[in-house]
Design an enzyme around this catalytic site. Structure first.
Site, PDB file in Angstrom:
ATOM      1  N   ASP A  99       0.261  -0.906   0.381  1.00 12.87           N
ATOM      2  CA  ASP A  99      -0.205   0.164   0.074  1.00 12.87           C
ATOM      3  C   ASP A  99       0.631   1.547   0.410  1.00 12.87           C
ATOM      4  O   ASP A  99       1.969   1.578   0.709  1.00 12.87           O
ATOM      5  CB  ASP A  99      -0.609  -0.167   1.458  1.00 12.87           C
ATOM      6  N   HIS A 132      -5.196   4.711   6.277  1.00 13.98           N
ATOM      7  CA  HIS A 132      -4.278   5.463   5.866  1.00 13.98           C
ATOM      8  C   HIS A 132      -3.051   5.441   6.189  1.00 13.98           C
ATOM      9  O   HIS A 132      -2.564   6.499   5.791  1.00 13.98           O
ATOM     10  CB  HIS A 132      -4.962   6.477   4.831  1.00 13.98           C
ATOM     11  N   ASP A 148      -2.204  -0.079   6.163  1.00 15.24           N
ATOM     12  CA  ASP A 148      -3.606  -0.869   5.396  1.00 15.24           C
ATOM     13  C   ASP A 148      -2.770  -2.143   4.702  1.00 15.24           C
ATOM     14  O   ASP A 148      -3.431  -3.107   3.876  1.00 15.24           O
ATOM     15  CB  ASP A 148      -3.454   0.498   4.761  1.00 15.24           C
TER      16      ASP A 148
END
Length: 185
Positions: free
Chosen positions: A12, A160, A165
């Site tokens: 991510d 986030h 994530d």
């Protein structure tokens, strides 16, 4: 079957905007899908001052702070490549796994090529949203993480933070594969 072992890596990223080159990669989080404690995380200095205010608001990251404390992009990508290399045995290939993988992979691919001249993941990524749609037969609108979480009940959540994530995505990937194996069997 090729006989080669595949190591799935959940990745991510957080960015300053929608496209690489024009906007900056700000943080990378990654983990081994089947051993999320095997993880990598770093913050990256922006390559320019371009930013979508909404992107920065969502991440809570600051271009000013990252300019002072983030790794130079070449160092960040070298460390990421080194971590990936440390995970894979000689007969293993690494597979980029992401939730909305085209977005995350585009930044990772751009940065690897720009700063190291090659991408250890190669030219492809495995998208959890598409995998879920194929495994369940659902509509594309049902591939949002909130809808998938409703059905599969992961223990983790996303927030986030790139590493958190990535670990959440790894759990979703494992659950989708279990769902697919259940439906298939």
């Amino acid at each position: 079957m090729s006989g080669a072992y595949e190591r799935f890596i959940s990745v991510d990223v957080e960015t300053s905007g929608p496209i690489p080159g024009e906007y900056s990669l700000l943080s990378i989080g990654a983990c081994d899908v089947f051993d999320p404690a095997q993880s990598f995380e770093c913050s990256v200095k922006p390559i320019n001052r371009n930013a979508d205010p909404k992107a920065l608001e969502v991440t809570g990251l600051s271009l000013e702070d990252l300019s002072a404390s983030g790794l130079e992009p070449s160092e960040a990508m070298q460390r990421f490549a080194g971590w990936l290399s440390s995970l894979a045995e000689s007969d293993e290939s690494i597979v980029f796994v992401g939730f909305n993988a085209p977005f995350d992979w585009s930044f990772v691919n751009y940065y690897f090529h720009r700063f190291l001249g090659k991408n250890p993941f190669g030219f492809a990524a495995l998208d959890i949203k598409a995998l879920y749609m194929g495994a369940t037969g659902c509509d594309w609108s049902d591939t949002r993480s909130s809808r998938i979480s409703e059905r599969l009940k992961p223990r983790r959540t996303g927030n986030h933070n790139a590493l958190r994530d990535a670990q959440y995505q790894a759990e979703l990937f494992r659950l989708v594969r279990s769902e697919f194996n259940r439906v298939k069997g």
